[in-house]
Design a protein around this motif. Structure first.
Motif, mmCIF file in Angstrom:
data_model
loop_
_atom_site.group_PDB
_atom_site.id
_atom_site.type_symbol
_atom_site.label_atom_id
_atom_site.label_comp_id
_atom_site.label_asym_id
_atom_site.label_seq_id
_atom_site.Cartn_x
_atom_site.Cartn_y
_atom_site.Cartn_z
ATOM 1 N N ILE A 1 -10.531 -27.904 -45.379
ATOM 2 C CA ILE A 1 -9.521 -27.906 -43.901
ATOM 3 C C ILE A 1 -8.032 -28.055 -44.143
ATOM 4 O O ILE A 1 -7.114 -27.273 -43.840
ATOM 5 C CB ILE A 1 -10.057 -28.742 -42.810
ATOM 6 N N PHE A 2 -7.851 -29.046 -44.831
ATOM 7 C CA PHE A 2 -6.393 -29.573 -45.230
ATOM 8 C C PHE A 2 -5.680 -28.417 -45.933
ATOM 9 O O PHE A 2 -4.506 -28.176 -45.749
ATOM 10 C CB PHE A 2 -6.462 -30.987 -45.826
ATOM 11 N N TRP A 3 -6.383 -27.946 -46.980
ATOM 12 C CA TRP A 3 -5.967 -26.883 -47.743
ATOM 13 C C TRP A 3 -5.537 -25.592 -47.058
ATOM 14 O O TRP A 3 -4.361 -25.161 -47.371
ATOM 15 C CB TRP A 3 -6.918 -26.520 -49.052
ATOM 16 N N SER A 4 -6.308 -25.243 -46.256
ATOM 17 C CA SER A 4 -5.959 -24.013 -45.442
ATOM 18 C C SER A 4 -4.878 -24.296 -44.496
ATOM 19 O O SER A 4 -3.848 -23.148 -44.438
ATOM 20 C CB SER A 4 -7.322 -23.686 -44.603
ATOM 21 N N ARG A 5 -4.740 -25.291 -43.793
ATOM 22 C CA ARG A 5 -3.849 -25.695 -42.911
ATOM 23 C C ARG A 5 -2.417 -25.905 -43.635
ATOM 24 O O ARG A 5 -1.412 -25.542 -43.145
ATOM 25 C CB ARG A 5 -4.359 -26.939 -41.868
ATOM 26 N N GLY A 6 -2.659 -26.677 -44.755
ATOM 27 C CA GLY A 6 -1.252 -26.962 -45.455
ATOM 28 C C GLY A 6 -0.884 -25.832 -46.242
ATOM 29 O O GLY A 6 0.233 -25.687 -46.208
#
Length: 269
Positions: free
Chosen positions: A255-260
């Motif tokens: 999730i963090f990777w996608s949004r980041g």
């Protein structure tokens, strides 16, 4: 997703790189003997001076020595610097190639980490064998079952610790140079992962809370399995909790990777 051939190629390449710097690794393990011997002599002196140390601390002398010696060794196998590398890549814009190539950043660096740890494990075999031979009276020799369960818990802790620090490195998407945040988080984790002292020496309330947190499964739980301080029930429950935390952090990382990446792309990398 990466194919098996890609994973094998990355793994093999990292092993070759580790072989090139084997002199540095061997020197590092040579200096590992200094803290190991200090712990052995220190705890021998403590238990000799205080005949009730075993009952007061909850560990026999071999268990206490093995706990700290094994912690020093496991730090070589579990410790990572992926948070610093990832933060640097975000700041410098080095993630661009992972945005255009069909290569998983997480998979790439985890495979490299696995190869590095495998290489370090082979170098650890010699000091481990020497310890068991020379200090066998003060070192716990685990049962076959406990040794196997320890190996399983340690493999899980390597994955868990990698994901925790990978998630920490992703803070760079929002905070830029997150060095201070990472230093604080690293210091805090080191206090509650069991690498400094057995968590069983802490108040009961803190022990009960830490049981459900992910951090004690990095060092404390696997080593307690090795020295025979865990029951079959707590081992089963602990392995389950450790696995659940791995899944949780994997989902959080995705999730963090996608949004980041959306934020990274919006600001032009």
């Amino acid at each position: 997703m990466m194919g098996v051939s890609t994973i094998r190629r990355i793994f093999t390449t990292e092993l070759q790189q580790q072989a090139v710097r084997k002199v540095d690794v061997i020197i590092g393990f040579f200096f590992l003997w200094v803290p190991i011997l200090l712990h052995i002599f220190l705890w021998q002196a403590v238990y000799d001076i205080n005949g009730n140390a075993g009952s007061q601390l909850g560990y026999t002398l071999p268990q206490m020595i093995t706990y700290f010696v094994l912690t020093l060794m496991c730090q070589r196998l579990v410790g990572v610097q992926i948070h610093r590398l990832l933060n640097h890549q975000i700041i410098q814009g080095d993630l661009n190639r992972f945005m255009v190539q069909p290569l998983s950043h997480l998979g790439f660096h985890y495979t490299r980490n696995a190869a590095e740890k495998f290489s370090q494990f082979t170098y650890l075999l010699v000091p481990a064998a020497v310890l068991l031979l020379v200090f066998r009276e003060n070192i716990v020799t685990p049962t076959v079952v406990n040794a196997a369960l320890f190996a399983l818990a340690l493999l899980l802790s390597i994955a868990l610790n990698f994901l925790i620090y990978y998630a920490l490195g992703l803070l760079g998407f929002w905070f830029g140079r997150a060095n201070q945040i990472m230093m604080f988080a690293t210091a805090l984790i080191s206090l509650i992962d069991g690498s400094r002292f057995p968590l069983s020496l802490l108040p009961t309330v803190i022990q009960e809370v830490s049981w459900y947190l992910p951090f004690q499964y990095i060092f404390y739980f696997p080593i307690r399995i090795f020295i025979g301080a865990e029951t079959p029930e707590t081992i089963r429950n602990g392995l389950l909790i450790e696995t659940v935390w791995i899944v949780i952090f994997y989902v959080l990382v995705r999730i963090f990777w996608s949004r980041g990446l959306k934020r990274f792309g919006a600001f032009g990398g």
